[in-house]
Design a protein around this motif. Structure first.
Motif, PDB file in Angstrom:
ATOM      1  N   LYS A 119      79.643 109.558  64.069  1.00 39.78           N
ATOM      2  CA  LYS A 119      79.017 108.734  63.199  1.00 39.78           C
ATOM      3  C   LYS A 119      78.840 107.343  63.416  1.00 39.78           C
ATOM      4  O   LYS A 119      77.698 106.682  63.075  1.00 39.78           O
ATOM      5  CB  LYS A 119      79.683 108.993  61.881  1.00 39.78           C
ATOM      6  CG  LYS A 119      79.342 108.130  60.641  1.00 39.78           C
ATOM      7  CD  LYS A 119      78.054 108.935  60.087  1.00 39.78           C
ATOM      8  CE  LYS A 119      77.603 108.270  58.565  1.00 39.78           C
ATOM      9  NZ  LYS A 119      76.306 109.079  58.207  1.00 39.78           N
ATOM     10  N   TYR A 120      79.876 106.601  63.836  1.00 35.97           N
ATOM     11  CA  TYR A 120      79.985 104.931  63.852  1.00 35.97           C
ATOM     12  C   TYR A 120      79.601 104.559  65.422  1.00 35.97           C
ATOM     13  O   TYR A 120      79.366 103.339  65.601  1.00 35.97           O
ATOM     14  CB  TYR A 120      81.076 104.524  63.223  1.00 35.97           C
ATOM     15  CG  TYR A 120      81.323 104.947  61.992  1.00 35.97           C
ATOM     16  CD1 TYR A 120      80.150 104.396  60.951  1.00 35.97           C
ATOM     17  CD2 TYR A 120      82.214 105.889  61.403  1.00 35.97           C
ATOM     18  CE1 TYR A 120      80.217 104.764  59.570  1.00 35.97           C
ATOM     19  CE2 TYR A 120      82.052 106.118  59.967  1.00 35.97           C
ATOM     20  CZ  TYR A 120      81.244 105.547  59.110  1.00 35.97           C
ATOM     21  OH  TYR A 120      81.310 105.754  57.748  1.00 35.97           O
ATOM     22  N   ILE A 121      80.115 105.563  66.439  1.00 33.31           N
ATOM     23  CA  ILE A 121      79.860 104.890  67.798  1.00 33.31           C
ATOM     24  C   ILE A 121      78.583 105.692  68.221  1.00 33.31           C
ATOM     25  O   ILE A 121      78.042 104.665  68.848  1.00 33.31           O
ATOM     26  CB  ILE A 121      81.242 105.507  68.673  1.00 33.31           C
ATOM     27  CG1 ILE A 121      82.366 104.856  68.045  1.00 33.31           C
ATOM     28  CG2 ILE A 121      80.946 105.006  70.143  1.00 33.31           C
ATOM     29  CD1 ILE A 121      83.574 105.416  68.716  1.00 33.31           C
ATOM     30  N   PHE A 122      78.455 106.932  68.688  1.00 32.69           N
ATOM     31  CA  PHE A 122      77.140 107.312  68.874  1.00 32.69           C
ATOM     32  C   PHE A 122      75.928 107.514  67.994  1.00 32.69           C
ATOM     33  O   PHE A 122      75.028 107.797  68.677  1.00 32.69           O
ATOM     34  CB  PHE A 122      77.573 108.751  69.727  1.00 32.69           C
ATOM     35  CG  PHE A 122      78.510 108.551  70.988  1.00 32.69           C
ATOM     36  CD1 PHE A 122      77.829 108.088  71.913  1.00 32.69           C
ATOM     37  CD2 PHE A 122      79.863 108.864  70.754  1.00 32.69           C
ATOM     38  CE1 PHE A 122      78.688 108.338  73.157  1.00 32.69           C
ATOM     39  CE2 PHE A 122      80.682 109.000  71.838  1.00 32.69           C
ATOM     40  CZ  PHE A 122      80.208 108.528  73.159  1.00 32.69           C
ATOM     41  N   LYS A 123      76.154 107.264  66.782  1.00 29.77           N
ATOM     42  CA  LYS A 123      75.172 107.469  65.643  1.00 29.77           C
ATOM     43  C   LYS A 123      74.635 108.607  65.826  1.00 29.77           C
ATOM     44  O   LYS A 123      73.095 108.207  65.918  1.00 29.77           O
ATOM     45  CB  LYS A 123      74.873 105.977  65.817  1.00 29.77           C
ATOM     46  CG  LYS A 123      75.657 104.839  65.210  1.00 29.77           C
ATOM     47  CD  LYS A 123      75.019 103.363  65.395  1.00 29.77           C
ATOM     48  CE  LYS A 123      75.695 102.281  65.182  1.00 29.77           C
ATOM     49  NZ  LYS A 123      75.132 101.012  64.951  1.00 29.77           N
ATOM     50  N   LEU A 124      75.083 109.725  65.749  1.00 26.94           N
ATOM     51  CA  LEU A 124      74.042 110.989  65.970  1.00 26.94           C
ATOM     52  C   LEU A 124      73.165 111.077  64.803  1.00 26.94           C
ATOM     53  O   LEU A 124      73.588 110.589  63.738  1.00 26.94           O
ATOM     54  CB  LEU A 124      74.949 111.942  66.264  1.00 26.94           C
ATOM     55  CG  LEU A 124      75.514 112.212  67.598  1.00 26.94           C
ATOM     56  CD1 LEU A 124      76.260 113.621  67.931  1.00 26.94           C
ATOM     57  CD2 LEU A 124      74.826 111.973  68.846  1.00 26.94           C
ATOM     58  N   HIS A 125      72.418 111.840  64.794  1.00 27.57           N
ATOM     59  CA  HIS A 125      71.476 111.960  63.632  1.00 27.57           C
ATOM     60  C   HIS A 125      72.068 112.490  62.334  1.00 27.57           C
ATOM     61  O   HIS A 125      71.596 111.766  61.408  1.00 27.57           O
ATOM     62  CB  HIS A 125      70.276 112.934  63.956  1.00 27.57           C
ATOM     63  CG  HIS A 125      69.259 113.495  62.965  1.00 27.57           C
ATOM     64  ND1 HIS A 125      68.480 112.401  62.403  1.00 27.57           N
ATOM     65  CD2 HIS A 125      69.262 114.387  62.078  1.00 27.57           C
ATOM     66  CE1 HIS A 125      67.762 113.104  61.334  1.00 27.57           C
ATOM     67  NE2 HIS A 125      68.273 114.274  61.169  1.00 27.57           N
ATOM     68  N   TRP A 126      72.995 113.284  62.443  1.00 29.99           N
ATOM     69  CA  TRP A 126      73.546 113.988  61.118  1.00 29.99           C
ATOM     70  C   TRP A 126      75.122 114.140  61.465  1.00 29.99           C
ATOM     71  O   TRP A 126      75.581 114.795  62.281  1.00 29.99           O
ATOM     72  CB  TRP A 126      72.974 115.357  60.912  1.00 29.99           C
ATOM     73  CG  TRP A 126      73.269 115.593  59.479  1.00 29.99           C
ATOM     74  CD1 TRP A 126      72.740 115.412  58.509  1.00 29.99           C
ATOM     75  CD2 TRP A 126      74.185 116.945  59.170  1.00 29.99           C
ATOM     76  NE1 TRP A 126      73.232 116.265  57.385  1.00 29.99           N
ATOM     77  CE2 TRP A 126      74.103 117.107  57.875  1.00 29.99           C
ATOM     78  CE3 TRP A 126      75.166 117.626  60.001  1.00 29.99           C
ATOM     79  CZ2 TRP A 126      75.246 117.969  57.067  1.00 29.99           C
ATOM     80  CZ3 TRP A 126      75.996 118.492  59.306  1.00 29.99           C
ATOM     81  CH2 TRP A 126      76.031 118.594  57.920  1.00 29.99           C
ATOM     82  N   GLU A 127      75.909 113.837  60.497  1.00 29.63           N
ATOM     83  CA  GLU A 127      77.397 114.002  60.386  1.00 29.63           C
ATOM     84  C   GLU A 127      77.653 114.301  58.951  1.00 29.63           C
ATOM     85  O   GLU A 127      76.950 113.794  58.018  1.00 29.63           O
ATOM     86  CB  GLU A 127      78.123 112.895  61.014  1.00 29.63           C
ATOM     87  CG  GLU A 127      78.684 113.050  62.419  1.00 29.63           C
ATOM     88  CD  GLU A 127      79.598 114.286  62.542  1.00 29.63           C
ATOM     89  OE1 GLU A 127      80.190 114.661  61.620  1.00 29.63           O
ATOM     90  OE2 GLU A 127      79.729 114.647  63.801  1.00 29.63           O
ATOM     91  N   ASN A 128      78.927 115.094  58.669  1.00 27.44           N
ATOM     92  CA  ASN A 128      78.948 115.193  57.325  1.00 27.44           C
ATOM     93  C   ASN A 128      80.795 115.498  57.321  1.00 27.44           C
ATOM     94  O   ASN A 128      81.152 116.409  57.864  1.00 27.44           O
ATOM     95  CB  ASN A 128      78.585 116.676  56.959  1.00 27.44           C
ATOM     96  CG  ASN A 128      78.625 117.102  55.315  1.00 27.44           C
ATOM     97  OD1 ASN A 128      79.919 117.282  55.127  1.00 27.44           O
ATOM     98  ND2 ASN A 128      77.751 116.707  54.496  1.00 27.44           N
ATOM     99  N   LEU A 129      81.321 114.522  56.698  1.00 26.70           N
ATOM    100  CA  LEU A 129      82.865 114.395  56.520  1.00 26.70           C
ATOM    101  C   LEU A 129      83.242 115.687  55.738  1.00 26.70           C
ATOM    102  O   LEU A 129      84.496 116.104  56.083  1.00 26.70           O
ATOM    103  CB  LEU A 129      83.135 113.003  55.657  1.00 26.70           C
ATOM    104  CG  LEU A 129      84.508 112.820  55.762  1.00 26.70           C
ATOM    105  CD1 LEU A 129      85.285 112.992  56.998  1.00 26.70           C
ATOM    106  CD2 LEU A 129      85.124 111.552  55.103  1.00 26.70           C
ATOM    107  N   PRO A 130      82.845 116.010  54.515  1.00 32.69           N
ATOM    108  CA  PRO A 130      83.235 117.077  53.895  1.00 32.69           C
ATOM    109  C   PRO A 130      83.337 118.392  54.628  1.00 32.69           C
ATOM    110  O   PRO A 130      84.418 119.212  54.394  1.00 32.69           O
ATOM    111  CB  PRO A 130      82.340 117.256  52.481  1.00 32.69           C
ATOM    112  CG  PRO A 130      81.685 116.110  52.385  1.00 32.69           C
ATOM    113  CD  PRO A 130      81.777 115.357  53.796  1.00 32.69           C
TER     114      PRO A 130
END
Length: 735
Positions: free
Chosen positions: A41-52
């Motif tokens: 989410k914060y280093i490679f900043k991929l298109h989609w991530e979801n914490l839940p």
């Protein structure tokens, strides 16, 4: 195998939950899903991530770790939780994130990684495919529900066909690598199991040999106590106890004897279960299933009379099987041991045994009304070293049963439902009519020399049973006279010369115990055999002990059982023993003084001269200086054991080279029996010896009925008689 059973087997094989698997799968799964969210989410900043979604996977992994601290967590349902966790954290999340990120390169790598990891935790190919497809399908469904239209219309930027080839190859290669690894581990486990098996067998054999001697000493001492305090069948002795004291002594001694017999029985079962390999088919003989089953029921080492009352043999059409009677009995013993264990706290518990002769195979069905066996355990009960719910079990009993039954050309199966008991089915191949006729012909040939021309008094109220007995004995040419009550039977005994009495327990007018007492009061020594009907089932044992009845059988009559009990009763009568043993010289060889004294006490009242030796070398020296009629020898001794001694004797050019040899051992298996046969030993008996069979064997050998080097192993004579008959022989010798 049915589809449902195949799927259950796949589920069992694909569910490998060990402490190692839980620790590594849960820790890696929980930590990686939590950390990767922040990395992507914060280093490679991929298109989609979801914490839940990630946190749900973390919680599932933590739930698996909780199992380590609380082994009862979810109980039997933890297996399903385990697969749910694997499906969610591997194929579901990785496929969902791959779809949401439009097949970006890192997620394509994760798909390949997921395949290998899932295979390592789910080693069964079918279960692996079920988990993989379930996870991917769920991910696609969730993607379709969450994705906006533009994501649905997006086109992957990679070669789908090429990638599918890589995924397919990864699945096949991963499974083959995993299968190869599992096969190697199983081979190592089997090798270790074989080594463990051999070590345990050697240990069990050593313990058995050492334990039989003290247990035999205790049993012999108990027999001597009964002999001293109870009056003989033929004469009352001054100072013998009576009334309440007698009942109390008999009860306490019987309890002690039962404990000793159970200990010996457990030793036998342990040794038999540890013996590996198939039985030698060339040693097989034909046996009556009813007679062998009754013998197993009579001789099983019950912990209490309550246990004995839980066993019920149903009347049915018997059949002949070809195999080893001793091994079949141990199969029944193992089923009893397991059945009585699960019924121990069930007052109405019962084990029913019935025979079936319909269809292509004969069957013995052993059914209990216990709690039943869960399906996942039921699939493994015949696996070696598998045990469930029984502390101290070796896991060898049912594996032994399957090995024996398959050696017979049959099999053993089990059906069970939780709460509705278990049913074991022993299947046997049906024998050709020629084999059955040969079996009966050999029986008649074996017993005719002794029974032909003998006079038998047959008494009973049931005409059908009397007719069946008369029909079975007809080929022997016995003189049979029949009556229906005790008074008529007593008149015949008093006025005619008879060799044997075979009578129903519940005779009218004068019952059998009173009749035996009146016969003894007249000074007659006619052997009396009782038979029990359905009206008078299992009171026979106490009646034998109390009344001096020589032996008993059950109805309906079984040919081998009937002939055997008549033969033993005739050969161990006082008149027959005096005729065969009086004036003979017996050499007793054993390194333990007590064992020699036991044999001496068995023979001392029969006008037998006894010479002793403590090893085989001393025995040969004695034979060179004394004429002996029989050699009774322990097989395991220092200096020169029984096998080596027998080989030297048979190989010599001396006058004693053909002396009959009776071998005694605390551990007789097929290997020892074969070694004894090759050494020239005529007959072998297990320690501690049973008096009645011992005297019968000794009498037969002294009369020349046992040929040198030919062990009796074919038919009912090759097994020891019931221990219930021993006390009567002691009393018969008492005067």
């Amino acid at each position: 195998m049915g589809i449902s059973k195949y799927i259950r087997t796949a589920f069992s094989n694909g569910t490998k939950i060990s402490r190692f698997n839980i620790i590594y799968a849960s820790l890696i799964g929980a930590s990686s899903h939590f950390i990767l969210f922040f990395v992507y989410k914060y280093i490679f900043k991929l298109h989609w991530e979801n914490l839940p979604f990630r946190l749900v996977g973390v919680l599932l992994c933590i739930g698996s770790i909780y199992r380590l601290k609380n082994p009862d967590f979810l109980g039997k349902y933890f297996r399903y939780y385990w697969h749910l966790m694997l499906v969610y954290v591997l194929p579901f999340i990785i496929t969902l994130f791959t779809l949401k990120n439009n097949f970006e390169e890192p997620w394509l790598y994760w798909e390949i990684f997921m395949v290998f990891v899932l295979i390592s935790f789910v080693p069964d190919w079918l279960m692996f495919l079920i988990d993989l497809v379930a996870g991917i399908f769920a991910a696609i469904v969730v993607f379709l529900l969450l994705a906006p239209v533009k994501e649905l219309l997006a086109t992957p930027s990679f070669d789908v066909g090429m990638y599918c080839i890589v995924i397919g190859f990864s699945i096949v290669a991963g499974y083959l690598f995993n299968y190869s690894n599992l096969q190697g581990l199983r081979a190592e486990e089997q090798e270790k199991a074989s080594e463990k098996y051999a070590a345990l067998e050697a240990l069990a054999g050593g313990i058995a040999h050492e334990m039989r001697n003290p247990l035999g000493q205790i049993r012999h001492s108990l027999d001597e106590i009964l002999q001293e305090v109870l009056p003989s069948r033929y004469e009352a002795r001054e100072g013998a106890l009576n009334g309440g004291d007698l009942i109390d002594v008999r009860k306490r001694v019987s309890q002690a004897q039962a404990a000793v017999n159970r200990g010996l029985h457990i030793i036998d079962m342990t040794l038999e279960n540890f013996r590996g390999g198939d039985l030698l088919r060339h040693d097989f003989a034909s046996f009556s299933i009813a007679a062998a089953t009754r013998k197993a029921i009579d001789e099983y080492g019950y912990a209490s009379e309550e246990e004995r009352r839980k066993i019920h043999l149903q009347e049915g059409e018997e059949f002949i099987f070809r195999g080893d009677e001793n091994s079949y009995m141990f199969v029944i013993y193992n089923l009893f041991l397991n059945g009585l264990h699960v019924l121990r706290d069930q007052p109405d518990g019962r084990i029913d045994i019935l025979f079936e002769t319909e269809g292509e195979r004969n069957r013995v069905i052993v059914r209990d009304n216990g709690p039943g066996i869960p399906p996942l355990i039921l699939e493994r009960i015949f696996d070696p070293f598998f045990t469930s719910g029984k502390k101290g079990g070796s896991g060898l009993g049912l594996a032994f049963c399957r090995r024996v039954m398959r050696s017979f050309g049959g099999d053993i199966t089990c059906m069970s439902e939780v709460g509705r008991g278990a049913e074991f089915t022993l299947s046997f191949p049906k024998l050709d009519r020629e084999l059955i006729d040969e079996f009966e012909s050999r029986l008649y040939a074996r017993y005719k020399p002794l029974l032909s021309g003998k006079s038998l008094l047959l008494a009973g109220t049931d005409i059908g049973y009397r007719s069946a007995i008369r029909r079975q004995l007809a080929p022997l040419g016995m003189k049979i006279r029949e009556v229906a009550d005790g008074a008529s039977l007593l008149h015949l005994v008093s006025t005619t010369k008879s060799d044997l009495v075979l009578a129903e327990i519940g005779l009218p007018v004068i019952d059998l115990p009173e009749l035996v007492s009146k016969i003894a009061a007249q000074g007659k020594e006619t052997p009396v055999v009782a038979y029990a009907t359905g009206k008078h089932p299992s009171v026979v044992k106490e009646m034998e002990e109390d009344s001096g009845i020589d032996a008993h059988i059950s109805m309906p009559p079984v040919l081998s059982e009937l002939l055997q009990v008549l033969k033993v009763s005739l050969e161990t009568s006082r008149e027959a023993l005096r005729e065969s043993l009086a004036g003979k010289t017996v050499l007793v060889v054993d390194d333990l003084d007590f064992n020699r004294r036991v044999i001496k006490s068995m023979l001392s009242r029969l006008d037998v001269t006894i010479i002793e030796a403590s090893n085989g070398l001393q025995a040969i020296e004695v034979l060179e200086g004394h004429r002996c009629d029989l050699l009774v020898m322990d097989l395991k001794m220092p200096v020169l054991d029984g096998f080596a001694s027998a080989r030297r004797i048979r190989g010599s050019e001396t006058g004693y080279r053909n002396i009959p040899i009776l071998g005694l051992s605390g551990n007789l298996d097929n290997k020892a029996m074969q070694q004894a046969r090759l050494s020239g030993i005529n007959e072998c008996m297990m320690k501690p010896v049973k008096l009645k069979l011992f005297l019968q064997n000794v009498g037969s050998m002294l009369k020349g009925e046992k040929k040198s080097g030919a062990l009796a192993s074919d038919g009912p004579d090759s097994r020891e008689d019931s221990a219930d008959a021993e006390h009567n022989a002691v009393q018969a010798l008492g005067s």
